[in-house]
Design a protein around this motif. Structure first.
Motif, PDB file in Angstrom:
ATOM      1  N   VAL A   7       0.860  -1.263  -0.009  1.00 59.51           N
ATOM      2  CA  VAL A   7      -0.085  -0.192  -0.248  1.00 59.51           C
ATOM      3  C   VAL A   7       0.769   1.139  -0.072  1.00 59.51           C
ATOM      4  N   VAL A  15      -3.544   7.023   2.023  1.00 61.44           N
ATOM      5  CA  VAL A  15      -3.275   5.976   1.006  1.00 61.44           C
ATOM      6  C   VAL A  15      -3.470   6.585  -0.290  1.00 61.44           C
ATOM      7  N   ALA A  18      -1.412   1.366  -4.560  1.00 59.73           N
ATOM      8  CA  ALA A  18      -0.745   0.087  -4.623  1.00 59.73           C
ATOM      9  C   ALA A  18       0.322  -0.185  -5.554  1.00 59.73           C
ATOM     10  N   ARG A  73      -1.956  -6.020   3.868  1.00 61.62           N
ATOM     11  CA  ARG A  73      -2.719  -6.110   2.426  1.00 61.62           C
ATOM     12  C   ARG A  73      -3.920  -5.079   2.693  1.00 61.62           C
ATOM     13  N   ARG A  74      -4.375  -4.737   1.386  1.00 63.01           N
ATOM     14  CA  ARG A  74      -5.262  -3.538   1.209  1.00 63.01           C
ATOM     15  C   ARG A  74      -6.520  -3.693   2.280  1.00 63.01           C
TER      16      ARG A  74
END
Length: 175
Positions: A7, A15, A18, A73-74
């Motif tokens: 990320v 954010v 990715a 992980r997202r």
């Protein structure tokens, strides 16, 4: 199997998207990470569960570091990711909660022409007893390291530790 993504974030943790993990490490793109450090209180003082990274790791093989570390992980929280990696790296399945005590940005040029540029969250838990069954693809050794001995080793032989670990230890000691 899908390629592992990291990320991408700005220094404040917002954010941005990715990127494939190895590409992010070749480019030095700032990405989200976490470092878990488990500790226990003993009659002699605090001790930390440390791992020596397997020689086959994509960077920093053979160096000592915190209990585990990785990238969320997202779709998972930092705590979920930390608990997942405790199981995957160290075979620890009994830690149910991690406390997010600090975050910091660092950039380090590593072996294999890789750059670690991370917004690293420090996740901790105090434990009494654990079963530790390390994954040999991830970990070549582990030990409970007494705090004063660890602080001395980091000061005297910093080259035996990962680039991020001295900062992780400082935050945990201040907590």
């Amino acid at each position: 199997m899908a390629q592992e993504q990291v990320v991408l974030v700005d220094p404040q943790g917002r954010v941005l998207g990715a990127r494939e993990k190895m590409q992010a490490h070749r480019e030095g793109a700032l990405h989200l990470a976490f470092s878990v450090l488990l500790y226990r209180e003993t009659p002699q003082g605090r001790a930390y569960l440390m791992q020596q990274r397997a020689l086959g790791k994509y960077h920093s093989g053979g160096l000592w570091t915190n209990t585990c570390c990785s990238h969320p992980r997202r779709e998972e929280t930092l705590a979920q990711a930390g608990i997942r990696r405790l199981s995957e790296e160290m075979g620890i399945t009994t830690v149910a909660q991690l406390e997010d005590i600090a975050r910091f940005v660092y950039r380090a040029e590593l072996d294999n022409q890789l750059i670690e540029h991370e917004l690293d969250h420090v996740l901790v838990a105090c434990v009494s007893s654990l079963a530790v069954v390390p994954n040999p693809d991830e970990v070549m050794a582990h030990r409970w390291w007494p705090e004063q001995e660890l602080v001395q080793a980091v000061a005297e032989t910093p080259e035996q530790f990962t680039a991020w670990f001295p900062q992780v230890l400082a935050y945990v000691q201040a907590h």
